[in-house]
Each structure stands twice: as C-alpha cells, then as structure tokens.
Motif scaffolding. Sequence first.
Motif, PDB file in Angstrom:
ATOM      1  N   LYS A   1      74.022  32.547  78.625  1.00 10.83           N
ATOM      2  CA  LYS A   1      74.055  33.028  80.062  1.00 10.83           C
ATOM      3  C   LYS A   1      74.773  31.918  80.917  1.00 10.83           C
ATOM      4  O   LYS A   1      74.747  30.729  80.863  1.00 10.83           O
ATOM      5  CB  LYS A   1      72.754  33.427  80.707  1.00 10.83           C
ATOM      6  N   LEU A   2      75.358  32.326  81.951  1.00  5.17           N
ATOM      7  CA  LEU A   2      76.142  31.492  82.795  1.00  5.17           C
ATOM      8  C   LEU A   2      75.029  30.539  83.593  1.00  5.17           C
ATOM      9  O   LEU A   2      73.856  31.084  83.833  1.00  5.17           O
ATOM     10  CB  LEU A   2      76.789  32.137  84.054  1.00  5.17           C
ATOM     11  N   GLY A   3      75.256  29.085  83.687  1.00  4.45           N
ATOM     12  CA  GLY A   3      74.619  28.175  84.521  1.00  4.45           C
ATOM     13  C   GLY A   3      73.428  27.620  83.398  1.00  4.45           C
ATOM     14  O   GLY A   3      72.471  26.849  83.634  1.00  4.45           O
ATOM     15  N   THR A   4      73.387  27.991  82.148  1.00  7.19           N
ATOM     16  CA  THR A   4      72.626  27.602  81.293  1.00  7.19           C
ATOM     17  C   THR A   4      72.798  26.089  80.970  1.00  7.19           C
ATOM     18  O   THR A   4      73.722  25.860  80.892  1.00  7.19           O
ATOM     19  CB  THR A   4      72.731  28.550  79.933  1.00  7.19           C
ATOM     20  N   LYS A   5      71.758  25.413  80.868  1.00  5.43           N
ATOM     21  CA  LYS A   5      71.570  23.935  80.770  1.00  5.43           C
ATOM     22  C   LYS A   5      71.969  23.848  79.182  1.00  5.43           C
ATOM     23  O   LYS A   5      71.226  24.133  78.097  1.00  5.43           O
ATOM     24  CB  LYS A   5      70.420  23.217  81.110  1.00  5.43           C
ATOM     25  N   PHE A   6      72.963  22.700  78.830  1.00  2.29           N
ATOM     26  CA  PHE A   6      73.567  22.399  77.660  1.00  2.29           C
ATOM     27  C   PHE A   6      73.281  21.131  77.254  1.00  2.29           C
ATOM     28  O   PHE A   6      73.390  20.099  78.270  1.00  2.29           O
ATOM     29  CB  PHE A   6      74.930  22.991  77.795  1.00  2.29           C
ATOM     30  N   ALA A   7      73.552  20.747  76.097  1.00  2.00           N
ATOM     31  CA  ALA A   7      73.331  19.405  75.622  1.00  2.00           C
ATOM     32  C   ALA A   7      74.494  19.327  74.618  1.00  2.00           C
ATOM     33  O   ALA A   7      75.033  20.331  74.053  1.00  2.00           O
ATOM     34  CB  ALA A   7      72.086  19.053  74.965  1.00  2.00           C
ATOM     35  N   TYR A   8      74.710  17.955  74.107  1.00  2.00           N
ATOM     36  CA  TYR A   8      75.963  17.777  73.189  1.00  2.00           C
ATOM     37  C   TYR A   8      75.938  18.725  71.908  1.00  2.00           C
ATOM     38  O   TYR A   8      76.726  19.123  71.433  1.00  2.00           O
ATOM     39  CB  TYR A   8      76.205  16.325  72.939  1.00  2.00           C
TER      40      TYR A   8
END
Length: 448
Positions: free
Chosen positions: A95-102
């Motif tokens: 989803k848009l705005g989802t918090k992501f990591a490397y």
Amino acid sequence: MRQRSRGRVTLAGVAAMCAVAALPGGTAWAAGEPNPYAFDTDAQTIEGAESTANAKALKDGTTYHSSIGPGGKLNYRVDLDAEKNAYVSVVAVPKLGTKFAYGDGIKVSLQNSQGSNCSSNHALAGSAAFARPFAAYAYRTVERDGSSCQKAGAYNVLVERTGSATSTPEDWELEIRHVTEPALKDGGPTEAPSEWPSASPALPGGGSKERAGGTSFNDAAEISEGEWNSRMKAGRTYFYRVPVDWGQQIFATAAIGSGSGNDYVGNALNMQLYNPVRGFVTDGSTAYDGKQKEAALNPLPEVAYENRYDSSAKVNGMRFAGSYYLAVSLNPELGEKYGEEPFGVTLRLNVEGSAKAAPAYVGPLGDFGVSEGEKAEKSSTMKLVGAAGIGAGTVLVLGLGAWMLVARRRVAGQPHVLPASAQGQAQAPIQPQSRPQSQSQYGPPAAW
C-alpha cells in the motif's frame, strides 16, 4: 490473449490518465492507501499454502491474484514437462505510504521434488526504501546436458516475504503469472556472449512527445525509440512497455526536471527494467536537489537466446524478444520537500540494431516475441514517413522547376505559362510584373 489484453490496456490507460488529472494538486497520498496498481482483470484468485503438500496448481498462461503477510511463506504448484522452459513471476504491491526498510522484499524460488532450487531471485527495496510495486521471478531452464530440474513432474513455487520487524505489518497484494517457453528445434546455442556494444547512443530524434505512464504491467503505456515527456506524482510508479526484437539493444534514461528549492532527496527517482516475463534485468536511480537529474540503465547486450546461459541478471534477463517494461518510481519524500504537484519527467529511449530472425521454436511463443501487428505498425510508420518525404520532395521539385521556367521566360520576354504538371501546384496564376533592369534576373518570382 495478447491482442485482447492490449485492448484492455488502451481503456485502462485512458481511465488512469483521467484519474490522475482529477487529483487535487495539494493532496498527498495517505499512509495505508491502496496502491493504484491495475491488476489483470482476468486474474484468478488463489491462496498460497503453508505446505507443499496442499499447494494449489498454477496453470500455464494464467495470471493469479493473491496476498502475503509479514514473514509469510506461500507455496504453489506447477506441473512441467521435460521440454519447455518455465517461468513464474510475482509482483508484490504494498500500500502507498507503507513504511519500508532496506531488506523488505519478496523472494521467489522454483524447486524440484527434492526441494532443490532450480532458480531463485530476490526483489528488495534496497536503498530506495519506499513502497512501490516490484517483481521477481524464478525459472526452470531445460538444458542439453542438465542434471537437475530436467524431468517432467510437479514442481513447487515458494514465495517468501522478507523484511524488518519495524516495517508496516500489512498484507501485500500479489500478482502471479506462470508461462512456458517452447523448446528449439535444433537445441540452439549454449554459450553466452562475453562482450557487446556498450557506448551510449546519440539522443533519439523526432522531438519530444507526451505519454502518460500506466499503473502496472497490465496497462503499461507502449513507447518506442524517442523522447517521451510525462507528469509524475511523488510516491507513484509508472509503467511503460517497449517492444524489443531479437538482435536489438535497449538504452534508456529518465530525467526529472528542475524545480524551485534545493532540498536533497536520496534515491529520488528509480527506474527498473523487466523482461517479457516480468523478470528483473537492471535498474538506475538518481538523487535530487532541485536541479535536473538523470538516471540511466546499465549497458545491456543484444536480445539473444544464448544470453540465458550467463550468470548475471542483466545478461540472462535479455533472453527473448518481446515487450520489455520500464517502471519509473518517484520517492514520496519529493512531495514532502517540493510539494505535491506532479514533476516533469523525460524518458529517452534508444532501440539499437536491426531485428534478426527468431530462433526455430517448435511451438507458438505466447508472451514472447514482437507481434506481427507491432512489426507492421512500425513498418507502416516508416513507410508513412518515407511517403511524406517523397511527397514533399516532389512538390519542391515541381515548384523549383516551375520557378526556373518562369524566370527564363521573363528574361526572354515570353508569356508566363506554367507547364501542365506544375499548374496543379499553383494556388493562382502568376501575373507578369515589371522589374527594374538593375534587379537580378535570378531568384523566385516576386509573387512568391
């Protein structure tokens, strides 16, 4: 299937353009908002199994819609013969705005009955750690002297979601597609090329054209060699489809235009190239500081069957002709620092080399190859350009011939009568005009 899909693409592309145009300029994408990715309308819903024992089968040439949760491991089944190469691609859509990591991403593996990998590929957010659609694929290649994954039977597709515990714990939607590639009549070459032309070509000619990108592989906007302008919103991904035939090379850059301000955004623009079965090939990215910046794809070899025998993705991914896909993503941080108005982005595309004959396959190609319609369209365009050039040249020659005849007759004091072949080109009869004796007798008539 191919032509019907292209018909849907046109309608979906128009709808997507209208939807983008209707968005208010100052509205930011809210966290957790569904991604506008246009899933295949013919996709079948399927659930992945926790165990291989009850995995549901994926059919050849069929697209599926599924989902996966944080840390999920899903199994699907494919039944393969001992002759065709097989591919399974998985598109993950957070989803848009989802918090992501490397390390957030998906891993796709195709395994034999002993649990050994035929192949495995990982799609990671990497340093461009923001939510966007991304894809990975796995495959089984039938080789002349192959020892594993060569037999007919049931194979397992394992889809794993990797990531950090700090990432947003929401399900990701998945689009899964399984296709097979027929064998060659004579086996074909087995040695990958060691070198190829890598110098960047000159800028494509023909001037700039406007082309809005699609939202997915399914409604990707078709583009060809040239310069293409688009308006793109921060946090969004735009898809373009490029027909590339056997023996041709693709070069592409994406430039984000200058803006007001000088705030720094790392990995502001990310461009990825996928092959006709949605397999990742290579990518390019650039930071942004308010000045125009450009991302470029790494140099790639010509499309050739034998590329599949190389170990690097950017070579073995260029293994067949067909529609290659460019996915261009803008970091949502751009919207935070420069505002939510769309950014001007320019794609410059070169498709170098003349198309070569396809290898001798034993059966229909399906998703592979450039369709006869696309070839005819390109040929018709070139013929039209040539005809226009010939037509313009004919008018010019007739006009110059008429002018020379008029000039000569003026000198001789003869009546001004155009030849029959040129009369049709004249808008009105040219009337005699007096001219000072000191004026040159050469040059176009005064009425021109």
